[in-house]
Design an enzyme around this catalytic site. Structure first.
Site, PDB file in Angstrom:
ATOM      1  N   ALA A  60      14.649  13.465  52.789  1.00  0.00           N
ATOM      2  CA  ALA A  60      15.308  14.704  52.366  1.00  0.00           C
ATOM      3  C   ALA A  60      16.243  14.444  51.183  1.00  0.00           C
ATOM      4  O   ALA A  60      16.961  13.455  51.170  1.00  0.00           O
ATOM      5  CB  ALA A  60      16.116  15.296  53.518  1.00  0.00           C
ATOM      6  N   THR A  61      16.214  15.285  50.192  1.00  0.00           N
ATOM      7  CA  THR A  61      17.134  15.305  49.048  1.00  0.00           C
ATOM      8  C   THR A  61      17.229  16.758  48.634  1.00  0.00           C
ATOM      9  O   THR A  61      16.347  17.537  49.012  1.00  0.00           O
ATOM     10  CB  THR A  61      16.592  14.514  47.858  1.00  0.00           C
ATOM     11  OG1 THR A  61      15.382  15.126  47.430  1.00  0.00           O
ATOM     12  CG2 THR A  61      16.307  13.074  48.243  1.00  0.00           C
ATOM     13  N   THR A  62      18.105  17.177  47.861  1.00  0.00           N
ATOM     14  CA  THR A  62      19.322  16.687  47.237  1.00  0.00           C
ATOM     15  C   THR A  62      20.456  17.596  47.676  1.00  0.00           C
ATOM     16  O   THR A  62      20.238  18.810  47.809  1.00  0.00           O
ATOM     17  CB  THR A  62      19.178  16.744  45.690  1.00  0.00           C
ATOM     18  OG1 THR A  62      18.130  15.855  45.289  1.00  0.00           O
ATOM     19  CG2 THR A  62      20.461  16.379  44.983  1.00  0.00           C
ATOM     20  N   LYS A  93      18.762  21.340  55.056  1.00  0.00           N
ATOM     21  CA  LYS A  93      19.502  20.068  55.028  1.00  0.00           C
ATOM     22  C   LYS A  93      21.008  20.266  55.069  1.00  0.00           C
ATOM     23  O   LYS A  93      21.749  19.291  55.112  1.00  0.00           O
ATOM     24  CB  LYS A  93      19.155  19.288  53.761  1.00  0.00           C
ATOM     25  CG  LYS A  93      17.675  19.199  53.433  1.00  0.00           C
ATOM     26  CD  LYS A  93      17.458  18.642  52.046  1.00  0.00           C
ATOM     27  CE  LYS A  93      16.019  18.773  51.620  1.00  0.00           C
ATOM     28  NZ  LYS A  93      15.816  18.343  50.221  1.00  0.00           N
TER      29      LYS A  93
END
Length: 288
Positions: A60-62, A93
């Protein structure tokens, strides 16, 4: 001697909390359920693959966070990747950690979501036992402790890097804390970003940031940062205009933590995309 409560199906062990830490409580009651203990039970994955166990979960990003006059904003893109594949295009996220603080994660997505749930329970458990919420710095320290307890997972390639932000009633301002995978805690002054697109997002926000931002201006700057990150980092997803999938944005202020609605984010994204048609590099920042 058997406790009478054991006879009705509720072990007295559950009523001997004795600690304001939820993770310590679980370690006493059911240590095998903690992430680090499960790794030990499953045995080391050394040699399973050159990248350790990182292939077992999407990445997972950002995440970006910045302070504004009266609060703090945290925003995350919606993409999760597995190697060169897009594993999910609508993952969340960024979450509320409690009523006045926020948490976002980058790295191993599955472990990160679990860590967020554990942290939310940690804060709720403390408030129930002590009768008052933890201070902002106390919450940041508790998150650091949980990260250290998951060091074994990080060493196996399942590293999670969180970003924590919240409204500090004592100092009447928003505060941002970053971490390294082994639990090191660092307070950021005004803004920060984590994940593979962070270098591009931070550069974008650095150009735009002002200390007197309103909440809406801070949200727009966060979205501009994610947009720039998506242009240069393949693991960061841009806004999906066709499916109306936008970054998840939360704010935390004296009034509490609140998610900015998709309709509002959609309006901001439409403004940004329209402006980029005439100025692809983004808004011009003042020289002085």
């Amino acid at each position: 001697m058997t406790d009478s409560r054991d006879l009705i199906g509720l072990s007295s062990t559950y009523l001997r909390a004795g600690t304001s830490s939820f993770t310590e409580f679980v370690r006493l009651i059911a240590p095998e359920t903690l992430p680090g203990a499960r790794l030990a039970a499953g045995g080391p994955a050394t040699g399973a693959s050159p990248g350790g166990a990182s292939h077992l979960t999407a990445q997972a990003t950002t995440i970006v966070a910045l302070c504004y006059d009266g609060g703090v904003v945290m925003a995350g893109d919606r993409r999760a990747t597995a190697g060169n594949m897009i594993a999910q295009n609508d993952i969340q996220k960024v979450f509320a950690a409690d009523e006045h603080s926020l948490i976002g994660i980058a790295g191993a997505a599955g472990v990160g979501i679990e860590l967020i749930g554990l942290f939310q329970l940690e804060l709720e458990h403390y408030e129930k036992i002590e009768g008052a919420p933890l201070s902002t710095i106390g919450k940041a320290n508790r998150l650091s402790t949980i990260l250290r307890q998951n060091l074994g997972l990080a060493m196996q390639g399942l590293a999670v890097v969180p970003l924590f932000a919240g409204w500090d009633d004592t100092e009447s301002r928003g505060r941002i804390f970053s971490y390294d995978p082994v639990g090191g805690r660092y307070e950021e002054r005004a803004y920060h970003a984590i994940g593979s697109g962070s270098i591009f997002a931070r550069g974008s926000i650095k150009k735009l940031y002002r200390g007197d931002f309103s909440a809406d201006q801070a949200v727009i700057a966060a979205l501009q940062g994610l947009y720039d990150a998506a242009e240069d980092d393949s693991a960061t997803g841009g806004p999906d205009l066709a499916r109306r999938i936008y970054p998840v944005v939360w704010t935390a202020s004296a009034d509490g933590a609140e998610r900015v609605g998709d309709d509002r984010i959609g309006e901001f994204v439409d403004q940004i995309v329209t402006a980029r048609r005439s100025r692809p590099d983004g808004p011009e920042a003042p020289v002085v």
